[in-house]
Write a protein that holds these residues in place. Sequence first.
Motif, PDB file in Angstrom:
ATOM      1  N   ASP A  96      70.427 -82.721 -23.113  1.00  0.00           N
ATOM      2  CA  ASP A  96      71.070 -82.374 -24.376  1.00  0.00           C
ATOM      3  C   ASP A  96      71.161 -80.871 -24.606  1.00  0.00           C
ATOM      4  OD1 ASP A  96      68.334 -82.010 -24.699  1.00  0.00           O
ATOM      5  OD2 ASP A  96      68.354 -82.610 -26.803  1.00  0.00           O
ATOM      6  N   THR A  97      70.659 -80.062 -23.654  1.00  0.00           N
ATOM      7  CA  THR A  97      70.613 -78.616 -23.842  1.00  0.00           C
ATOM      8  C   THR A  97      71.399 -77.888 -22.757  1.00  0.00           C
ATOM      9  OG1 THR A  97      68.429 -78.825 -24.839  1.00  0.00           O
ATOM     10  CG2 THR A  97      69.081 -76.618 -24.129  1.00  0.00           C
ATOM     11  N   ARG A 127      79.704 -78.356 -26.868  1.00  0.00           N
ATOM     12  CA  ARG A 127      79.823 -79.546 -27.723  1.00  0.00           C
ATOM     13  C   ARG A 127      80.722 -80.589 -27.063  1.00  0.00           C
ATOM     14  NH1 ARG A 127      80.925 -75.762 -31.478  1.00  0.00           N
ATOM     15  NH2 ARG A 127      79.142 -75.162 -32.729  1.00  0.00           N
ATOM     16  N   ARG A 132      73.787 -80.706 -27.384  1.00  0.00           N
ATOM     17  CA  ARG A 132      73.436 -80.574 -28.802  1.00  0.00           C
ATOM     18  C   ARG A 132      72.668 -79.296 -29.108  1.00  0.00           C
ATOM     19  NH1 ARG A 132      70.921 -86.333 -29.870  1.00  0.00           N
ATOM     20  NH2 ARG A 132      69.841 -85.603 -28.051  1.00  0.00           N
ATOM     21  N   GLY A 133      72.285 -78.575 -28.076  1.00  0.00           N
ATOM     22  CA  GLY A 133      71.554 -77.327 -28.257  1.00  0.00           C
ATOM     23  C   GLY A 133      71.846 -76.367 -27.127  1.00  0.00           C
ATOM     24  N   GLU A 174      67.577 -69.494 -28.908  1.00  0.00           N
ATOM     25  CA  GLU A 174      68.012 -70.885 -28.954  1.00  0.00           C
ATOM     26  C   GLU A 174      68.858 -71.121 -30.192  1.00  0.00           C
ATOM     27  OE1 GLU A 174      65.146 -73.999 -27.389  1.00  0.00           O
ATOM     28  OE2 GLU A 174      63.772 -72.467 -28.156  1.00  0.00           O
ATOM     29  N   ARG A 175      69.633 -72.194 -30.136  1.00  0.00           N
ATOM     30  CA  ARG A 175      70.451 -72.586 -31.281  1.00  0.00           C
ATOM     31  C   ARG A 175      70.838 -74.051 -31.138  1.00  0.00           C
ATOM     32  NH1 ARG A 175      75.687 -69.551 -33.801  1.00  0.00           N
ATOM     33  NH2 ARG A 175      76.123 -71.114 -35.354  1.00  0.00           N
ATOM     34  N   SER A 176      70.873 -74.736 -32.265  1.00  0.00           N
ATOM     35  CA  SER A 176      71.413 -76.102 -32.285  1.00  0.00           C
ATOM     36  C   SER A 176      72.922 -76.007 -32.430  1.00  0.00           C
ATOM     37  CB  SER A 176      70.848 -76.882 -33.476  1.00  0.00           C
ATOM     38  OG  SER A 176      69.465 -77.058 -33.308  1.00  0.00           O
TER      39      SER A 176
END
Length: 177
Positions: A96-97, A127, A132-133, A174-176
């Motif tokens: 997811d990253t 995306r 998601r991150g 980091e960032r969502s």
Amino acid sequence: MTRTRTEGAAGATDTAGVRVHTVRHDDPRVRGLLDGLLEEYTERYGAEGAAAELSRYPISEFAAPHGRVVLAEIGGEVVAGGALRPYRPHGAERPDTAEFKRIWTSARHRRRGLGRTVMAALEDTARDLGYRGVILFTGPNQPEAVALYERIGYRWTDPAVIDDLPYPRAIPFERSL
């Protein structure tokens, strides 16, 4: 300055004369990004440091289906770009990253918002690929990058909690999505 963003052909966007393309790692235009990075890294970290960084993550690391490269062109010249790949701490993928790498803007074209444009395109692409991150690492000799990431909402992450830093003085963000 007002910028308009309209969808162009074949996955490209045109923003105030800047064409932004999301391409595969083997697109011939990626050479412009790599050449620019080599020059930039050599200036900031020396030839040995530049060679080590570029060989640590060969361009094949950003191959589809899970990776991509974003290029910004003005008049057919690559003036900025970046790449994304799955984040793989210790070789174990975190599905997811995404990890953003190779983020660069030509010194001749700085202070025009190209870094922000490239980051937005990388985030949109991540995306679209289902991430998601995001995590990214920058170097201590790149204060402009640190300032950009902070301005656009990335949060600094304590390097002590990341046991897979790509190099000892790496600065993680980091960032969502």
